[in-house]
Each structure stands twice: as C-alpha cells, then as structure tokens.
Scaffold this active site. Structure first.
Site, PDB file in Angstrom:
ATOM      1  N   LYS A 150     -10.210  -1.092  10.645  1.00  0.00           N
ATOM      2  CA  LYS A 150     -10.165  -2.374   9.940  1.00  0.00           C
ATOM      3  C   LYS A 150     -10.505  -3.530  10.878  1.00  0.00           C
ATOM      4  CE  LYS A 150      -7.733  -0.470   6.374  1.00  0.00           C
ATOM      5  NZ  LYS A 150      -8.147  -0.360   4.973  1.00  0.00           N
ATOM      6  N   GLN A 152      -4.362  -5.493   6.814  1.00  0.00           N
ATOM      7  CA  GLN A 152      -5.220  -6.456   6.149  1.00  0.00           C
ATOM      8  C   GLN A 152      -5.227  -7.820   6.842  1.00  0.00           C
ATOM      9  OE1 GLN A 152      -7.310  -5.634   3.770  1.00  0.00           O
ATOM     10  NE2 GLN A 152      -6.539  -3.536   3.808  1.00  0.00           N
ATOM     11  N   HIS A 179       0.868  -1.174   0.000  1.00  0.00           N
ATOM     12  CA  HIS A 179       0.000   0.000   0.000  1.00  0.00           C
ATOM     13  C   HIS A 179       0.905   1.224   0.000  1.00  0.00           C
ATOM     14  CE1 HIS A 179      -2.809   2.957   1.714  1.00  0.00           C
ATOM     15  NE2 HIS A 179      -3.807   2.132   1.477  1.00  0.00           N
ATOM     16  N   CYS A 223      -4.858   2.457  -3.547  1.00  0.00           N
ATOM     17  CA  CYS A 223      -3.611   2.993  -2.985  1.00  0.00           C
ATOM     18  C   CYS A 223      -2.448   2.021  -3.206  1.00  0.00           C
ATOM     19  CB  CYS A 223      -3.759   3.310  -1.498  1.00  0.00           C
ATOM     20  SG  CYS A 223      -4.989   4.580  -1.138  1.00  0.00           S
ATOM     21  N   ASP A 252       3.137  -4.178   8.326  1.00  0.00           N
ATOM     22  CA  ASP A 252       1.833  -3.542   8.184  1.00  0.00           C
ATOM     23  C   ASP A 252       0.769  -4.631   8.298  1.00  0.00           C
ATOM     24  OD1 ASP A 252      -0.519  -2.360   7.336  1.00  0.00           O
ATOM     25  OD2 ASP A 252       0.212  -1.799   5.353  1.00  0.00           O
TER      26      ASP A 252
END
Length: 432
Positions: free
Chosen positions: A248, A225, A146, A388, A222
């Site tokens: 999220k 997700q 991203h 993104c 990260d």
C-alpha cells in the site's frame, strides 16, 4: 535539502508529471488504447522504478540468508535487511527494535491476537499476564473495520470467552463518539482503522485512544489506508501497536510490519515458532530471542524489506505533507464530481477534511461488477465488491459497491475522465 526547505502544498502540474514519469505502469495502455486511469490504490499501490530496481539489484548483487552466514553476501544482506527495519521505524516515528517483519498487515494483527491467546493459556508467565483475556474481559473494535481487523478479535473472544464489542457509526460512516461507552473498565484492547477502506473516513484516533487509556486498555491501529497518504507518528498517535503494509506504500507485495512499544513486545508471547527466533533449544524446551527477532520465525522476505525501505525513502523524498495536500485536492474533486451524477450514491462523509481519497459509491440499478467492467472498457481501473468490509456495507444497506481510490500520482484530468465515464454507466445499462 532539509525538511524546512521543502516545498509545501499540492504539486504543480509539472511536478505531478515528473512524479508520474517515475511509475512505469502509468504508461500502460488500457482497453481503449489510452493510458489506464488507475483508481485502485486502496487495493494496491503502484511502484516507482527505483523501488523495482532496488529489489532487482539486491537479488543480482547481495542475495543471501540473513543473520546466518559469515561470508560477504551474508554480511551485505543482513546489513541491508536491518537497515530496512531502521528506515521504516524512522518513517513511522518508532525505534528500530519495535519493528517486526510480517508477511502483511493481517499477519501483524493476528500476531497480537494470537500472542494474547497464548498469554491467556499461560505462555510467557506472569510478565505476559497483561495480555491475558478471559470471561469478564472485553475486546473493542469498530463497525468500520476491514475483516483483517475484525475476525482476529472475534476469534480471540470465541476462544477465551471474552466479550466482543464495537464502536458504531454515524449515518455517513464516521465513528460515532457517542458509542465510546462500549470501552468499559474491563476492556483489554481497542483495535481500529486509521481510515476506512470503504468510506475513506478518518477515525477520531485521539478521542478513542483517550477513552482506552482511561480504562487501561491497549490500542492497535490499522494504518493500511493512511500510511502512504499522510504523515504517521506512532508516538504522537499514542497507540500501543500499529500495522503497516508495504504494497500500500509504493513497496513490494509479500511483506508487512507490526510496530509495538518495546516494553510490550518484550513480554508478548510469540505467535510463530521455529528457526531464527531462538536463543537455545533442548529436546525439552526452548528460550527465545528478544524482540523483534522472537516474532520472526523462519526465512524472511529480505529482498522485499530492502525494496520497501527504498519505497519509504521515495515517500520521504516526495514529502508526506505534500502528498496529503495533493490528495486533499483530489478528494474534493472526486466528491464534487460524483455528487453531481444522477443515480449515484456516495458512501461516506461528504466533507473532504473528514476523509482520504477513497470514494465508494452505488450506481442505481447497476451491479458494481457491471460498473467496474464498463469503466474498464473506458481504461479506468476501480475496485468492485465488498472490499473485505461486509458489516460496513450492511450498515449502508448494500451488499457491495464500486470504489475509486486515488494516490499521489492521480491528476484532476483523470478525475474528469472517471466522472465522465461514470456519468454514462446508467445510460449504457438502460437505467435512464
């Protein structure tokens, strides 16, 4: 009920219906008058009623500035705020003093990047020199990132003269481990996503961490997700920093968190300075509080932290192993149905065990925005655009895509509704 007593495996039909009843927005009707099929959880998750209620209850009963007043409301808000920190730390396998509140995961990544920049300019003294970068040093990321985990590192390299390199991809979008040789002895940090927000591909974290540690590099992960879709334990993952995003994870918008090893946070120079992060100030200098407070300048998102803690309790009550098992079933169904539709090209790996329930696709001859609008006319919500992740789309030879992303509340019936509508897209636009 103890963790060992909890059921395992996917949800039964009755369990999934009971779970869905806790999300008021799932009763919303779409443009057809039928309930919306929400397949945009990668963009933002929906919230259970108990999370919505917790934020409202905080404002109604406990609202006050934290770590400042001596009155009852100040005590209650501070206690709830710090309890939220402890709840998130426990959920991800960290310590309470290793959680830094940010406004989102993007800010968490920038906090590390700017901290490294400040160290490169001499801030933090000799103790911070482990974070300093300059000509001859290297920052490594991946082509699957991203923009939030790409641009901060490009900027750090541009401002310090450090080299920028990246792990490349296999044709299906998984990280190519044959490109691990870009992690060279001069590498200071490797930043990677746990799972792609486009292909859904789960990164080979173990192999990448092993390569990074072999040369003494730090690793930032990260988890935007992954953290609502599978169990996370930062200790087992072996990373040094990780970022999280409340919205999220069935929590409110406007808050994220950085987890960092306590020894690293103790010497990383702060990014933002101002009130609430200082020990003493004179007209000539200042001395900062220990981490994590030294990274939390200004007024904090207290109600959001409290509601996020409730979302974490909710996820824990549902069971992360069961969420992962259910979404594994949904992923297989999505892949099977999309792959059967003529003129639809799937972006990402074809095996469900290599990805999460994020399915981006290209419809031959139809712009993604048109795909999204048609699906919306059928009361199905998906994401369209470049998500993104422009370099990743360029890798697949497209400018943008449509994306269906599932959650713990997604049903096989909703997958069928989505696939039926997607089958009709090309016919509607005259492409078949």
């Amino acid at each position: 009920m103890t963790d060992t007593d909890r059921p395992t495996g996917p949800f039964s039909d009755s369990e999934i219906e009971q779970l869905r009843e806790q999300f008021p927005i799932l009763r919303r009707k779409g443009r057809t008058g039928r309930p919306i099929v929400y397949l945009d959880s990668s963009a933002t998750s929906q919230k259970p009623q108990r999370v919505i209620d917790r934020e409202s209850e905080f404002y109604a009963q406990h609202n006050a500035a934290v770590n400042r007043g001596t009155h009852i409301l100040g005590d209650e808000s501070t206690e709830a705020f710090e309890d939220a920190r402890a709840q998130l730390a426990s959920f991800v396998g960290g310590q309470t003093n290793e959680i830094v509140w940010t406004k989102n995961a993007t800010e968490g990544i920038n906090l590390v990047s700017y901290g490294m920049l400040n160290a490169s300019l001499g801030a933090g003294g000799s103790a911070a020199q482990q974070f300093a970068v300059g000509p001859g040093d290297r920052i490594v990321t991946t082509r699957a990132e991203h923009h939030a985990n790409l641009l901060p590192w490009q900027e750090l390299c541009a401002r310090t003269g450090a080299e920028f390199a990246y792990l490349d991809l296999l044709p299906d979008g998984r990280i190519d481990l044959d490109t691990l040789n870009v992690i060279t002895p001069n590498t200071k940090l490797v930043a990677l996503t746990h799972a792609s927000n486009v292909t859904g591909a789960v990164s080979p974290v173990d192999e990448i961490v092993r390569a990074a540690k072999a040369v003494g590099a730090l690793v930032l992960l990260d988890t935007c997700q992954s953290s609502a879709h599978m169990p996370i334990d930062v200790g087992s993952l072996g990373v040094d920093f990780a970022v999280f995003s409340s919205h999220k994870m069935s929590g409110p918008t406007g808050i994220g968190a950085l987890w960092g090893r306590s020894d690293l946070l103790a010497t990383l120079p702060p990014f933002l300075t101002g009130g609430s992060m200082i020990a003493t100030v004179t007209m000539d200098s200042a001395r900062y509080l220990p981490a994590p407070n030294r990274f939390e300048a200004g007024s904090q998102p207290v109600a959001q932290a409290v509601a996020w803690a409730e979302a974490v309790r909710f996820l824990r009550d549902v069971g992360m192993e069961r969420i992962a098992a259910h979404e594994h079933t949904i992923t297989r169904a999505l892949l099977d149905r999309v792959n059967q539709i003529e003129g639809v090209r799937l972006l990402g790996p074809s095996a469900e065990h290599e990805r999460i329930a994020v399915v981006a696709f290209e419809v031959e001859g139809v712009h993604p925005h048109d795909v999204g609008q048609y699906l919306d006319s059928e009361s199905i919500a998906v994401r369209v655009g470049h998500h993104c992740a422009i370099p990743l789309h360029a890798f697949f030879g497209v400018k943008s895509s449509s994306r269906a992303s599932a959650a713990m509340t997604t049903t096989l019936g909703e997958v069928d509704q989505f696939a039926e509508a997607l089958t009709n897209v090309r016919r509607f636009f005259g492409g078949m």
